[in-house]
Structures are given as C-alpha cells and as structure tokens.
Design a protein around this motif. Structure first.
Motif, mmCIF file in Angstrom:
data_model
loop_
_atom_site.group_PDB
_atom_site.id
_atom_site.type_symbol
_atom_site.label_atom_id
_atom_site.label_comp_id
_atom_site.label_asym_id
_atom_site.label_seq_id
_atom_site.Cartn_x
_atom_site.Cartn_y
_atom_site.Cartn_z
ATOM 1 N N ASN A 67 71.039 10.522 -22.745
ATOM 2 C CA ASN A 67 72.237 10.620 -21.634
ATOM 3 C C ASN A 67 71.534 10.595 -20.313
ATOM 4 O O ASN A 67 70.264 11.222 -19.677
ATOM 5 N N LYS A 68 72.005 9.804 -19.268
ATOM 6 C CA LYS A 68 71.493 9.679 -18.106
ATOM 7 C C LYS A 68 72.593 9.507 -17.057
ATOM 8 O O LYS A 68 73.347 8.435 -17.293
ATOM 9 N N THR A 69 72.757 10.199 -15.949
ATOM 10 C CA THR A 69 73.661 9.938 -15.022
ATOM 11 C C THR A 69 72.857 9.459 -13.652
ATOM 12 O O THR A 69 71.824 10.027 -13.275
ATOM 13 N N TYR A 70 73.187 8.074 -13.145
ATOM 14 C CA TYR A 70 72.525 7.477 -12.023
ATOM 15 C C TYR A 70 73.501 7.867 -10.858
ATOM 16 O O TYR A 70 74.731 7.724 -10.898
ATOM 17 N N ILE A 71 72.852 8.206 -9.800
ATOM 18 C CA ILE A 71 73.739 8.727 -8.783
ATOM 19 C C ILE A 71 72.940 8.129 -7.481
ATOM 20 O O ILE A 71 71.823 7.923 -7.144
ATOM 21 N N TYR A 72 73.824 7.393 -6.573
ATOM 22 C CA TYR A 72 73.723 6.596 -5.328
ATOM 23 C C TYR A 72 74.509 7.048 -4.283
ATOM 24 O O TYR A 72 75.753 7.757 -4.195
ATOM 25 N N LEU A 73 73.740 7.025 -2.903
ATOM 26 C CA LEU A 73 74.261 7.449 -1.871
ATOM 27 C C LEU A 73 74.973 6.108 -1.195
ATOM 28 O O LEU A 73 73.715 5.312 -0.721
ATOM 29 N N VAL A 74 76.294 5.996 -0.727
ATOM 30 C CA VAL A 74 76.667 4.698 -0.355
ATOM 31 C C VAL A 74 77.612 4.926 0.860
ATOM 32 O O VAL A 74 78.481 6.126 0.809
ATOM 33 N N PRO A 75 77.852 4.115 1.600
ATOM 34 C CA PRO A 75 78.958 4.211 2.518
ATOM 35 C C PRO A 75 80.351 4.214 2.106
ATOM 36 O O PRO A 75 80.414 3.837 1.076
ATOM 37 N N GLU A 76 81.318 5.157 2.436
ATOM 38 C CA GLU A 76 82.498 5.450 2.097
ATOM 39 C C GLU A 76 83.289 4.116 1.923
ATOM 40 O O GLU A 76 84.119 3.849 0.960
ATOM 41 N N ALA A 77 82.992 3.244 2.834
ATOM 42 C CA ALA A 77 83.751 1.918 2.832
ATOM 43 C C ALA A 77 83.175 1.031 1.881
ATOM 44 O O ALA A 77 83.860 -0.122 1.686
ATOM 45 N N ALA A 78 82.181 0.916 1.181
ATOM 46 C CA ALA A 78 81.559 0.186 0.249
ATOM 47 C C ALA A 78 82.528 0.075 -0.961
ATOM 48 O O ALA A 78 82.902 1.005 -1.271
ATOM 49 N N ASP A 79 82.577 -1.185 -1.279
ATOM 50 C CA ASP A 79 83.731 -1.445 -2.544
ATOM 51 C C ASP A 79 82.506 -1.808 -3.605
ATOM 52 O O ASP A 79 82.111 -2.849 -3.821
ATOM 53 N N ILE A 80 82.171 -0.636 -4.287
ATOM 54 C CA ILE A 80 81.158 -0.967 -5.383
ATOM 55 C C ILE A 80 81.974 -1.669 -6.637
ATOM 56 O O ILE A 80 82.845 -1.123 -7.029
ATOM 57 N N LYS A 81 81.192 -2.630 -7.045
ATOM 58 C CA LYS A 81 81.833 -3.541 -8.155
ATOM 59 C C LYS A 81 80.694 -3.489 -9.294
ATOM 60 O O LYS A 81 81.349 -3.701 -10.549
ATOM 61 N N LEU A 82 79.271 -3.386 -9.061
ATOM 62 C CA LEU A 82 78.606 -3.767 -10.422
ATOM 63 C C LEU A 82 77.681 -2.535 -10.504
ATOM 64 O O LEU A 82 76.919 -1.885 -9.470
#
Length: 194
Positions: free
Chosen positions: A149-164
C-alpha cells in the motif's frame, strides 16, 4: 463517345475504383482496431487512462488507485503541516504489487509518480512520503509478487483542476535502452476531505 473509347475508360478506371475501395476498407479497419485498443485502456502510454479501482501497470509495477482527495494539511511522522496560502495537498491512495524480478525499496524512487492538471502542468510528490502513516518505510523492501500500500501526496495550487495520476517504473540499469511505459489513471474530480 464511341464504344471503343467507353471500353477503354471502363478498363482504365475499374482498377482505380477497386484500389480506392480497398484502401478505404483498410483505413476504416485500422481506425476501428485503434479505437478498440484505446477503449481497452491498459493504463500505458498511447492508451486511454484507466479509472479509479482498475489496475494499471508499468514494467511490472502494478498500481490500483483506491481513493483520491484533497486537504489543507498533511501529517508526517505525527506532525501536522498546513499547506501554504493558495495551496493544498492532493492524496492518491494506491494498492500495488511488485511483479518485477527484483525487490524494490520505496525510498529509491523506483516509481516516478506525478499528478497532472487540465492545463497539462505536472506536480511531483512531496518529500518524506515514508513518514506518512501506513506508507512503507525506507529499506522496507518489497519482494517480487508481494502486495503493498502506498499513498502519494502532492502540493498543488488550490485552483488546479487535477485530472490524471501518472507513473512509470524507473529502470535502475544504465544499460536500459528504452523507457518504461507511463501508466495513466483518471482521478478527476478530486474532492476535499478533512
């Protein structure tokens, strides 16, 4: 037009019509085949992305995205960290299996995993993923055929519309002459979770 001229025109044009129809059939067959392969979507380069809950594979590293969410905080080694202003953390929780021939160390960056937004901008994982609860630690080698099991974590802009969510197995061999295929998972929409 005389009968002889008509006969010549028919004789000369018939092969062209026949070739044109063959070419047309081959093109439509090729398009149909390509469309069918894209619909299968095995999660590798050139294929349609798989969805949450479906397995994907890159050179023997199999991952299945189980859950995706965003949060204003992350907790690493018991310490809760707030995201900077206008940023948020995006979590991609996966289950996986090492189908390669060798053990992998989660800290050796064997899996290069990113998230991409609708603008085509990619984001790298945060540091210290091994300090997130339930993630494998450094030197917790994952042997062939073993699940993890692994959880990947990213720091992104709040406005970013993450799709992939995209990843590929990083070949550690200097003799590698081609890159591993990139697996893609459609993860939109990302919902906020406390």
């Amino acid at each position: 037009m005389t009968l002889r001229k008509r006969l010549i025109v028919v004789v000369l044009c018939t092969p062209l019509v026949f070739l044109g129809s063959c070419s047309s059939n081959e093109s439509s067959d090729d398009l149909e085949k390509a469309s069918t392969e894209a619909e299968k979507g095995d999660g590798s380069t050139g294929s349609a992305p798989v969805r949450i809950g479906e397995p994907s594979n890159s050179d023997g590293i199999e991952l299945t995205v189980q859950e995706v969410w965003s949060s204003p905080t992350v907790t690493l080694d018991g310490e809760t960290i707030d995201a900077p202003e206008d940023l948020q953390y995006v979590y991609v929780r996966t289950t996986g299996k090492n189908n390669t021939q060798e053990s992998i160390d989660p800290c050796d960056d064997v899996i290069n995993a990113t998230v991409t937004d609708t603008q085509g901008e990619s984001f790298e994982v945060i540091d210290r993923l091994y300090d997130y609860k339930d993630n494998p630690g450094c030197y917790d080698n994952i042997d062939p055929e073993y699940p993890f099991n692994k959880t990947y974590i990213y720091l992104v802009p709040e406005a970013a519309d993450i799709k992939l969510f995209e990843y590929f197995e990083v070949d550690q061999s200097a003799l590698a002459d081609e890159d591993a295929p990139t697996a893609k998972v459609k993860i939109a929409p990302v919902r906020e979770k406390d």
